[in-house]
Design an enzyme around this catalytic site. Sequence first.
Site, PDB file in Angstrom:
ATOM      1  CG  ASN A   7      -1.963   1.016   1.220  1.00  0.00           C
ATOM      2  OD1 ASN A   7      -1.940   1.902   0.359  1.00  0.00           O
ATOM      3  ND2 ASN A   7      -2.882   0.942   2.148  1.00  0.00           N
ATOM      4  CE  LYS A  14      -0.794  -0.009   6.960  1.00  0.00           C
ATOM      5  NZ  LYS A  14      -2.127   0.582   7.024  1.00  0.00           N
ATOM      6  NE  ARG A  94      -6.515   0.570  -0.257  1.00  0.00           N
ATOM      7  CZ  ARG A  94      -6.793   1.600   0.533  1.00  0.00           C
ATOM      8  NH1 ARG A  94      -5.859   2.119   1.287  1.00  0.00           N
ATOM      9  NH2 ARG A  94      -8.004   2.078   0.582  1.00  0.00           N
ATOM     10  CG  HIS A 183     -13.467   1.733   2.805  1.00  0.00           C
ATOM     11  ND1 HIS A 183     -14.290   2.649   3.399  1.00  0.00           N
ATOM     12  CD2 HIS A 183     -12.201   2.074   3.147  1.00  0.00           C
ATOM     13  CE1 HIS A 183     -13.565   3.534   4.061  1.00  0.00           C
ATOM     14  NE2 HIS A 183     -12.299   3.208   3.918  1.00  0.00           N
ATOM     15  CG  LEU A 210     -18.192   1.920  11.470  1.00  0.00           C
ATOM     16  CD1 LEU A 210     -18.952   1.777  12.788  1.00  0.00           C
ATOM     17  CD2 LEU A 210     -18.748   3.092  10.660  1.00  0.00           C
ATOM     18  CG  ASN A 212      -8.637   7.924  10.757  1.00  0.00           C
ATOM     19  OD1 ASN A 212      -9.485   8.714  11.202  1.00  0.00           O
ATOM     20  ND2 ASN A 212      -7.353   8.056  10.984  1.00  0.00           N
ATOM     21  NE  ARG A 243     -11.480  11.278   4.121  1.00  0.00           N
ATOM     22  CZ  ARG A 243     -11.291   9.992   3.872  1.00  0.00           C
ATOM     23  NH1 ARG A 243     -12.320   9.184   3.682  1.00  0.00           N
ATOM     24  NH2 ARG A 243     -10.076   9.502   3.800  1.00  0.00           N
ATOM     25  CG  ASP A 284      -7.974   7.328  18.562  1.00  0.00           C
ATOM     26  OD1 ASP A 284      -8.866   6.535  18.945  1.00  0.00           O
ATOM     27  OD2 ASP A 284      -6.804   6.992  18.340  1.00  0.00           O
ATOM     28  NE  ARG A 286      -7.519   4.083  19.967  1.00  0.00           N
ATOM     29  CZ  ARG A 286      -6.617   3.560  19.164  1.00  0.00           C
ATOM     30  NH1 ARG A 286      -6.067   2.413  19.454  1.00  0.00           N
ATOM     31  NH2 ARG A 286      -6.253   4.169  18.056  1.00  0.00           N
ATOM     32  N   GLY A 332     -11.351  -0.510  12.563  1.00  0.00           N
ATOM     33  CA  GLY A 332     -10.930  -0.045  13.896  1.00  0.00           C
ATOM     34  C   GLY A 332     -12.066   0.206  14.881  1.00  0.00           C
ATOM     35  CD  GLU A 335     -11.892  -5.345  12.944  1.00  0.00           C
ATOM     36  OE1 GLU A 335     -10.891  -5.674  13.616  1.00  0.00           O
ATOM     37  OE2 GLU A 335     -11.848  -5.148  11.719  1.00  0.00           O
ATOM     38  CD  GLU A 388      -8.942  -2.384   3.844  1.00  0.00           C
ATOM     39  OE1 GLU A 388      -9.179  -1.713   2.831  1.00  0.00           O
ATOM     40  OE2 GLU A 388      -8.715  -1.878   4.955  1.00  0.00           O
TER      41      GLU A 388
HETATM   42  P1  AMP Z   1      -8.635   1.798  10.930  1.00  0.00           P
HETATM   43  O1  AMP Z   1      -8.682   2.897   9.917  1.00  0.00           O
HETATM   44  O2  AMP Z   1      -9.503   0.628  10.598  1.00  0.00           O
HETATM   45  O3  AMP Z   1      -7.244   1.399  11.329  1.00  0.00           O
HETATM   46  O4  AMP Z   1      -9.295   2.412  12.261  1.00  0.00           O
HETATM   47  C1  AMP Z   1      -8.652   3.422  12.997  1.00  0.00           C
HETATM   48  C2  AMP Z   1      -9.569   3.985  14.049  1.00  0.00           C
HETATM   49  O5  AMP Z   1     -10.124   2.924  14.839  1.00  0.00           O
HETATM   50  C3  AMP Z   1      -8.821   4.843  15.059  1.00  0.00           C
HETATM   51  O6  AMP Z   1      -8.734   6.151  14.630  1.00  0.00           O
HETATM   52  C4  AMP Z   1      -9.707   4.740  16.277  1.00  0.00           C
HETATM   53  O7  AMP Z   1     -10.663   5.755  16.246  1.00  0.00           O
HETATM   54  C5  AMP Z   1     -10.423   3.417  16.124  1.00  0.00           C
HETATM   55  N1  AMP Z   1     -10.014   2.439  17.151  1.00  0.00           N
HETATM   56  C6  AMP Z   1      -8.945   1.625  17.145  1.00  0.00           C
HETATM   57  N2  AMP Z   1      -8.903   0.880  18.272  1.00  0.00           N
HETATM   58  C7  AMP Z   1      -9.977   1.226  19.003  1.00  0.00           C
HETATM   59  C8  AMP Z   1     -10.501   0.844  20.287  1.00  0.00           C
HETATM   60  N3  AMP Z   1      -9.915  -0.086  21.027  1.00  0.00           N
HETATM   61  N4  AMP Z   1     -11.647   1.452  20.710  1.00  0.00           N
HETATM   62  C9  AMP Z   1     -12.253   2.383  19.952  1.00  0.00           C
HETATM   63  N5  AMP Z   1     -11.799   2.786  18.752  1.00  0.00           N
HETATM   64  C10 AMP Z   1     -10.685   2.234  18.285  1.00  0.00           C
END
Ligand code: AMP
Length: 401
Positions: A7, A14, A94, A183, A210, A212, A243, A284, A286, A332, A335, A388
Amino acid sequence: MEILVINAGSSSLKYQLINVETGNVLAKGLAERIGMDGSNIVHSWTKDEKEYKKEINIDLPDHTVAFNAISDLLVGDETGVIREREDIKAIGHRVVHGAEAYTQTQVITDEVKKAIEELIPLAPLHNPANLIGINAAEKAFPNATQVAVFDTAFHHTIPEKAFRYAIPEKFYREDRIRAYGFHGTSHKYVYEQASKYLNKTDLKAITIHLGNGASMCAINEKGESVETSMGFGPLAGLIMGTRSGDIDPSIIFHMAEEMNMPLDEVKNILNKQSGMLGIAGSNDARDVSKLYHAGDRNAILCYEMYTHRIKKYIGAYTAVLNGVDAIIFTAGIGENDALTRQLACQNLSALGIILSEEANISKNHPKQPVEIQAENSRVKILVVPTNEELEIALQTWEVVK
Ligand code: AMP
């Protein structure tokens, strides 16, 4: 057989080396700041079922040098997982945009590269970087077959009534303005995992990616994408990390004409300063979840808006599919964030969607597909980890084997 999955970003690479027979990741990493000061590679690898990680500070003036450095790591005494560079027979790239020209995974030829280049106006940030990655990989691995896996490809089955915008036809025919969706690799992968897990080949599902970036997809009983929430570009649909997702386009004219904001600034605001960041101060989930539980008003509003938008699309896609068998959360946030799933599924019993709050929490961040619906839910609610890179490796394998 080992497939190297790439990627490429404009200053990053990556990579994952995947054995497609076992699905095991032998090594993976990220080369960053290519062409800048302070470039480095973080490389991790697995040997005898143990994981190792190493950060190497190394001058990476361009992507070809980065590929050569990655290749040295893959065969090195300490960090290596294969004997020699020639063991890599295929590289899966990718590629973000294949438009209408590429609806399937392609072995990369000069013609394919020309088409990816020609599509740069449709994906000005991603396609140039993907092309740099392809050219560099060809130089560093001249004996490997290079393959392009397009993010848009899975959505080629979306019917015209759904992909056209109600603007004059010329903009579609001559300027290629239509909804493409993104996606695709992730939506396809989690749908197929769910279909296998449920042992149902005619599954009608809504996949909810869901991360970033975020998007949803309606997938019919033949496994075809028939609607997706991203459109001409990745700004449409759901609220994302930074976004805005769907907004009334007249806001853009208002900002430009009444508020005298340069278009670049408007673009920056909608892409980089909006979404969760704009509402709650962090992109984020979290952080936003912590603030939510501490009673922060903006964080609470952010979760309400974020999940309200998902709910609207669940309703719309249930109608498009004339009923669904399963809704599938992934990436992220999908899950790992039980709160998002809980709020997105709240008060959907009229559609037969009822979450088990207990299963939703106890089965958070699973390694395999899990079910989290209540016993009396007509619709299955699944959490399926996306992968992916594995999907790109498998699709690459399909065209080279
Ligand atoms: P991705 O683009 O699939 O890697 O998702 C990234 C996003 O997943 C991060 O910006 C976080 O907002 C979210 N994320 C990752 N780990 C967690 C977690 N344990 N709890 C809540 N959100 C998370």
